[in-house]
Scaffold this active site. Structure first.
Site, short mmCIF file in Angstrom:
data_model
loop_
_atom_site.label_atom_id
_atom_site.label_comp_id
_atom_site.label_asym_id
_atom_site.label_seq_id
_atom_site.Cartn_x
_atom_site.Cartn_y
_atom_site.Cartn_z
N ALA A 83 -10.44 -30.07 -43.97
CA ALA A 83 -11.63 -29.23 -44.02
C ALA A 83 -12.93 -29.99 -43.79
CB ALA A 83 -11.67 -28.48 -45.36
N GLU A 100 1.56 -31.10 -53.39
CA GLU A 100 0.82 -30.18 -54.24
C GLU A 100 1.65 -28.94 -54.58
OE1 GLU A 100 -3.67 -31.45 -52.77
OE2 GLU A 100 -2.76 -29.62 -51.99
N VAL A 155 -8.45 -13.01 -30.16
CA VAL A 155 -8.60 -13.55 -28.81
C VAL A 155 -7.22 -13.81 -28.21
CG1 VAL A 155 -9.44 -15.51 -27.46
CG2 VAL A 155 -10.86 -14.54 -29.27
N GLY A 205 -13.07 -20.09 -39.73
CA GLY A 205 -12.66 -21.10 -40.70
C GLY A 205 -13.81 -22.05 -40.99
#
Length: 451
Positions: free
Chosen positions: A331, A186, A92, A26
């Protein structure tokens, strides 16, 4: 149990080089990989997907504004020029910190000298995991395309309902979004635009007045992390789009037919979850202290207490700013954390002094509320309406991985803005049950007058 050897015989790599394993591709994981380029370390990125995904725009895929390829890029192509970076498609399942090994779903293990955990977050249904089947959240491309399919199928079924089933048609075009944070706001705005503007151009028996969008928020206002005035502005913009905003709405049940809010049942065609997230199981893998959301309580340099060679970044990490407020799970924060960890590891490898503690730079908060409406909080400066939307659009396009994505998204948004048309209204993954129930042409209600 086998051990994976990540040495590439075509490259000048040596086992003597420090090996950095990054779990998750990411924003945080890729930022760490980029910061390690040229450090002399051998880097292996492990991810269960082969692509990096720009999650802030997933709702645009879910509402047919963008196609998945517009907001995703293959991980291998992103790091293709990183000579000492390799990519492993695997998942993982645990970490043996004492042996410095990562356990993989394939049954193999991967040795490391430094470990960066950037596994993100998943949906939290607050103990009601059974709701996930009927109210999907949006974290992956599969999630987004499922929501897109549900929304578009509801419109198709409403178009083909028999005239005597008009009450049932109303149920087919009622959509609910649970959660009044940025994602919920949104999503509600985008669904309103898709169904009330673009869809009206394609269908002949339903209009924008047939569609109902309900946004349910458990708190007293929208956008709780924003200043109150911006939450009020967002609510007003949504209501102008026709969204039914229900504050102080307590959801007690979600089924395939709808949801129960404050004791009343609301039948819906599709329900979308945007109410909460929880961290990945990284804290359990590392036997590390965690907060109530499962995020690892990291040290000031983002390392795990007692494990100086293990770092956690992004939504999986819990760390506070200088003023005591938590670093948000967005982010820009993940990218800053990944970059910081990469620099710390690079300095250790080179024998240089490491950077000081991580300090988050807050560039402001943005949330869009449909076409040409947004809210922006830059501390002393607060914007609403078209100026905020232009800033939001520019920021999101800038953060996309490559130039092609930026160009494609920019063109698509401009086309959608000018024409109200969306180029990704594709229904995929249909089963026989999804196709069943369409009425024959003779049973359709009369065409509405046009022109």
């Amino acid at each position: 149990m086998s051990t994976i050897d990540t040495l590439d015989p075509r490259r000048n790599l040596s086992r003597a080089e420090p090996h950095v394993v990054i779990v998750g591709a990411g924003f945080g994981g890729l930022a760490a990989a980029r910061a390690l380029r040229g450090s002399g370390a051998r880097v292996t990125i492990v991810d269960r997907q082969n692509h990096h995904l720009f999650q802030p725009l997933l709702y645009q895929v879910a509402t047919a504004g963008l196609s998945p390829a517009d907001i995703a890029a293959p991980i291998r192509s992103v790091v293709a020029r990183h000579e000492r970076t390799q990519v492993l498609l695997d998942e993982v399942t645990g970490v043996d910190a004492a042996a410095r090994r990562v356990r993989l779903a394939s049954g193999a293990t991967l040795a490391y000298d430094h470990l960066v955990v950037a596994t993100g977050a998943r949906h939290s249904y607050f103990g009601n995991d059974a709701w996930e089947e009927h109210a999907p959240g949006i974290k992956t491309i599969d999630d987004a395309t499922r929501v897109r399919r549900d929304v578009l199928l509801a419109l198709e079924r409403a178009e083909t309902e028999r005239q005597e089933d008009l009450p049932r048609r109303a149920e087919h075009i009622t959509f609910a979004v649970i959660g009044g944070g940025p994602t919920g706001v949104e999503m509600a705005g985008a669904i309103a635009e898709l169904t009330r503007h673009a869809a009206e151009m394609d269908f002949r028996h339903i209009t924008r007045n047939c569609v109902r969008i309900v946004l349910v928020e458990a708190g007293p206002r929208l956008l709780a992390t924003f200043p109150e005035s911006l939450g009020v502005a967002a609510k007003r913009s949504l209501e102008e789009l026709g969204v039914d905003v229900r504050l102080d709405g307590r959801v007690t049940d979600v089924t395939a037919d709808g949801l129960t809010v404050n004791g009343a049942f609301l039948p819906t065609a599709a329900t979308i979850w945007a109410a909460g997230v929880q961290a990945s199981p990284a804290a359990r893998w590392l036997d590390a202290p965690a907060d109530r959301a499962g995020r690892v309580l990291v040290q000031p340099d983002l390392s795990v207490p007692g494990l100086p060679d293990v770092f956690v970044v992004g939504d999986t990490a819990s760390i506070s700013r200088a003023d005591g407020r938590p670093v948000p799970g967005i982010a820009p924060a993940a990218k800053q954390q990944g970059r910081h960890v990469g620099r710390v590891i690079a300095a250790r490898i080179a024998g240089r002094p490491t950077p000081g503690p991580f300090r988050y730079r807050d560039w402001g908060s943005l949330a869009t509320v449909g076409r040409s409406h947004a809210v922006a909080d830059f501390g002393s400066i607060r914007l609403t309406g078209l100026p905020a939307w232009l800033l939001w659009s520019t920021a999101h396009i800038y953060f996309l991985v490559d130039f092609r994505s930026r160009f494609v998204v920019g063109v698509n948004w401009l086309w959608s803005y000018v024409t109200f048309r969306r180029g990704a209204r594709l229904i995929t993954g249909l089963g026989s049950a999804d196709r069943a129930g369409a009425a024959p042409d003779a049973a359709l209600p009369p065409l509405r007058q046009v022109g």
